[in-house]
Structures are given as C-alpha cells and as structure tokens.
Design an enzyme around this catalytic site. Sequence first.
Site, PDB file in Angstrom:
ATOM      1  CE  LYS A  26      -1.135   2.801   3.071  1.00 34.27           C
ATOM      2  NZ  LYS A  26      -1.387   3.964   2.279  1.00 34.27           N
ATOM      3  N   GLY A  85       7.260   4.988   7.694  1.00 34.37           N
ATOM      4  CA  GLY A  85       6.780   6.237   7.950  1.00 34.37           C
ATOM      5  C   GLY A  85       7.092   7.072   9.196  1.00 34.37           C
ATOM      6  CB  SER A  86       5.496  10.206  10.690  1.00 31.71           C
ATOM      7  OG  SER A  86       3.968   9.773  10.935  1.00 31.71           O
ATOM      8  CB  VAL A  96       1.715   7.265  11.388  1.00 32.88           C
ATOM      9  CG1 VAL A  96       0.786   6.089  10.683  1.00 32.88           C
ATOM     10  CG2 VAL A  96       1.078   8.418  10.853  1.00 32.88           C
ATOM     11  N   GLY A  97       3.698   5.476  13.042  1.00 34.20           N
ATOM     12  CA  GLY A  97       4.138   3.983  13.309  1.00 34.20           C
ATOM     13  C   GLY A  97       3.850   3.654  15.002  1.00 34.20           C
ATOM     14  CD  GLU A 149      12.876  -0.138   9.170  1.00 33.95           C
ATOM     15  OE1 GLU A 149      13.555   0.475   9.974  1.00 33.95           O
ATOM     16  OE2 GLU A 149      13.330  -1.423   9.241  1.00 33.95           O
ATOM     17  CB  CYS A 182      13.851   9.015   7.341  1.00 34.87           C
ATOM     18  SG  CYS A 182      14.852   7.739   6.127  1.00 34.87           S
ATOM     19  CD  GLU A 214      11.053  13.232  10.599  1.00 33.15           C
ATOM     20  OE1 GLU A 214      10.160  12.739  10.815  1.00 33.15           O
ATOM     21  OE2 GLU A 214      11.931  12.307  10.140  1.00 33.15           O
TER      22      GLU A 214
END
Length: 526
Positions: free
Chosen positions: A211, A264-265, A268-269, A288, A322, A423
């Site tokens: 996705k 991702g961020s 969200v992770g 990650e 990242c 970040e």
Amino acid sequence: MSRTSATKITYATLSGEGLDEVHEELDAAVERAPESFGDEYGMIIGEDMVAAAEQFEDRSPVDDRIVLGRFQSGLARHVRGAVAAARQALPEWSLLPWQERVARMRGVAEAIREHRWELSVILGYEVGKNRLEAVGEVEECSDFVDYYCDRMEEHEGWIIPLAGSGDEQMNMSVLRPYGVWAVISPFNFPMALTAGPVAAALIAGNTVVAKPSPITPFAVARLGEIIAGCDLPPGAFNLVTGANKTVSRELVAGTGVDGVVFTGSHQVGMQLMREDATRPLPRPFIAEMGGKNPAIVMRSADLDKAVDGVKASAFGLQGQKCSACSRVYVERPVLEEFTQALVEKTSSVSIGNPLEKDVWLGPVISEAAYERYRAAVFQAVEDGGQVLTGGERLSGGLFDHGFYVEPTVIDGLPLDHELFRTELFLPITVIGKVDGLEQALEVANQTEYGLTAGIFSEDDAEIQRFFDGIEAGTVYANRRAGATAGAWPGVNPFGGWKGSASSSVGAGGPYYLQQFMREQSRVRVF
Ligand code: NAD
C-alpha cells in the site's frame, strides 16, 4: 544482462565519470514521460487489475498543472480481496524450493533495471527528486532484491542440521515464512521502501499486499505492474491504493495479515504499533520511523568535507529524507568558519525543475509541507534565532506551480529548542555551538529519535568515542557525500534505534531477511 549503462548511481556516488550516458537516457525518458501522464491505474488483486467506484488524481509537486495519473480509491473490501488473493497464492509460493524463489526474484531485479529510466522520471515528477537521486532510488530497488537473494543463497535457505542427528534421529532448524505481509510505504522513497520489504517478504516465501502513500501511488503502481509481470504466482504480490482511513485501516486492523512493515513517521508508526498490541494474537510489526539526525563538527575536522557533507544531507531531496541532517553541533573554535562556508554553499544551490540536468533541489511535497516550513522559520525568529540563509518561498514562472523553498540555515537558538528536537522533514538545519565532544554527544542523544548521525573529526579517538557514545543505528564519520545519509544494500545497512525503529536491524543488512521468517525446530525419530 539488459543494463544499458555501466555507471552505477548510488546515494553516495551521485556525480562523477560516465554520467553523460545516464543524462542522455534520462533526457529521452523525460521527453517520453508526458505520453503516459493522466492514465488510469488499477489495483493489483490476484491476477486482476481492479477498478474502484471512485478514483483520485495525482498531481505533480513539480508543476501542479500536470496530472500524473488517476488511481483507485480502494475500499475495505478491496483490501480483503487482496489479502485473500495473497493467502491463496501462499501454498504454491511458500512451498517452492527456495532456490526456485530466488531465481524468480532475480528476474524481478532485472525487470526493474530494464525500466530504470522510466521509473526514475516518475520519481522525479511524483516526489520532486532530482535526476540522480531518482536513478539512485531505482538502482536501490534492484540491489535490495539481489542482496536478499544473495543472503538466502549464502545461508542455503536457512535449513540447518543440528546436534544429535544420526541414524536414529534428525534434528533441524528451518526458517519458514509467516504468511501474508502488508507493506506500507512513505512518500519520500516510494519505490525503494516498497521494493525492499516486498522483496524480503517474497524471497522468504511470504506473499504480500503493498500500500503506497496516497501522495505517491504512481511510482508504486508502475513498480507493482513490473513485479506482477514477473514469474510469480498470481496473488503473490498485490497492490491496493486509497485513503488511510479505508485502505490502511483495513490492512492493519483487519484480519488475515501475518506481518506488517510500516515505513513512515514516528507518530503514525507508534499509533499503529499500539493498536497492533491490542490484537488477540501477536505478529511481527516492523516499523521504520523518523529521525532528527545530528552532525557533529569538531575543531580537528576537515571543514571543507564537513560543509559538503552537511549540505548534502541537510538539503538533498529538500530535507525530506528520514536521514536528513537537521541539526549540526559545531565545536566553538570552528563555528564561525564552518557556518560561513555552509551558508555560502547553501545559498548558491540550484533550485528548479528537478528533471532538469543541472538542478539539485526541487519543490517540497505539498502545501502542508510549505506551511510547516513557514511556521518553523517564523518560530525560529520569534525565539531569537537568526536565519543565515533561506527562509523564503520562491515565486514566478514554474515556482508559482509548486512549493519551491530556499534551503535554510538557522543559528542562535538554545540547544534545547524545539527545532533541535522535532523532525521537520524540510530543508532546514539548525546550528548549535558546543564546547567539546562530550557535550555534543549529550545534546545529540537528547531526542526520542536514533536513526542516523555523523561526525567530522581528524582525531581517531574522537571518532571512536562518537561511534561508542552516539545513540543511533546508522552512523558516519567524515562522509563528504552525506554527513548523515546515503545508505546502500550490502554496503551500509539502514536502521534506527530508540523511537526511530521497532526492529534492531538495518534494511539492506545481513540480518534483515530473517525477520520475515520464523524458526521451526524439527525433530524426527526414525
Ligand atoms: P506518514 O507516516 O504520513 O505515512 C507513511 C505511510 O503510512 C503512508 O503509506 C501513509 O499513507 C500511511 N498512513 C498514514 N497514516 C496512517 C494511519 N493512520 N493508518 C495506517 N496507515 C497510515 O509518513 P510520510 O509523510 O509518508 O513519510 C515521511 C516520514 O517517514 C518521516 O517521518 C520519515 O522520517 C519517515 N521515513 C522513515 C524511513 C526509515 O527508513 N526509517 C524512511 C523513509 C521515511
């Protein structure tokens, strides 16, 4: 071998000999690209290309007048269909001898290489990557596949005879696939961060539902078509597109998925991992996540190297890596000289259409990213910082059709200021003054992140102390090509510590592939 160029572009070798041929190929691909703009792409579910009732438009950040394609607004039922297709393909794929899977996956690496110019141009238009960064990402996809194939061969499929085996008994350790994996990728490396985990999952004998970010469906749709066109059983690789609240939600919270790779961020992770922990059964969840990557510049440093390394990592891909170097700690005696040189080199970078040969920086990805840029610059000034260069959005011509911002260097903020900790994912770096390496390490480690870090020093003891004391998973000393960035499969595995990753091993490293398998300890008595 169908490679059309002998020149190898990686993130650490983005210039040098043999680039003329690369640029010729890219020129031709840029010219051809508009022929496919605006096409509609289906989701890949089993052997079908599936359309949803609604589609969404993907516009280029380079020029918002360009509609790159139309993509499916998938629904939960499409995700369920893709997961079912992946499950159906599982027996055939997982029970193939590992050598056969590896042979077929080598075909995937080759197929990606064959499309390298087309895919590179897509990355340029869809992410705003400059030409060579884009070629690097496509090369990395193929190298991920080959590297994980190599590991499978090196370990002979992880079928290991154990002590106590003989005429009466056979004892073995066998690493076996989990089943169906979901691969959720971010916008900034949509191809490599789909291809890498997908390759590892498939080589290990799993099947996959991928996705992409809704911001970058084009790159992943084309990659997906190429993978699905290789010699894999239908359903071994599936692709769904659409909004997070429908597609992502179902993929992560629904049933039938045995393992997840999320890139991702941090925000969200962590949210997804918390939800994952409430499921009735455990499953591997590889996350990650983000970084706030420091570079340390010591008085013993080669300052020219340090300036080039910081500039490359702070602003490459508009700071949207990242691994971006978003803070620099400089030892007091060289602060002025380093800062002046960094400002000088930063203020002269070329900004424009990243598909053009001599342009280094393209636009940031979205209006939301630009709003974050504006807010960060405003906050820095409010809090007593100085914007030494940058801080502005460019306007006129193409600049009015995308969010093109100046790379920005800020100093004068206290070392505990938010801009040293959050970040930003933007072309902004902050400079802080330190009295020595111990203080630099202390402030460098004062964040929840631990992705990458770098030092510039000509003193071996300092470098060793840095390696031993820095809390980060991917670390560099004296890297002109990128102070904190530039990993490569098999050369420089990439992974984070602390809040930057849930796993303790790096992508493209010797331990990555094993995460997609579980041990079965077999005892057979004769
Ligand atoms: P993001 O977290 O917004 O999205 C990542 C992926 O998750 C996308 O596919 C997105 O559609 C999906 N997603 C978003 N919200 C979701 C939700 N609630 N449920 C399920 N899925 C959801 O990240 P991004 O903006 O696409 O990428 C930038 C971030 O990724 C940065 O923080 C960057 O540091 C990080 N990143 C990390 C690595 C690494 O290897 N550690 C590599 C690249 C990017």
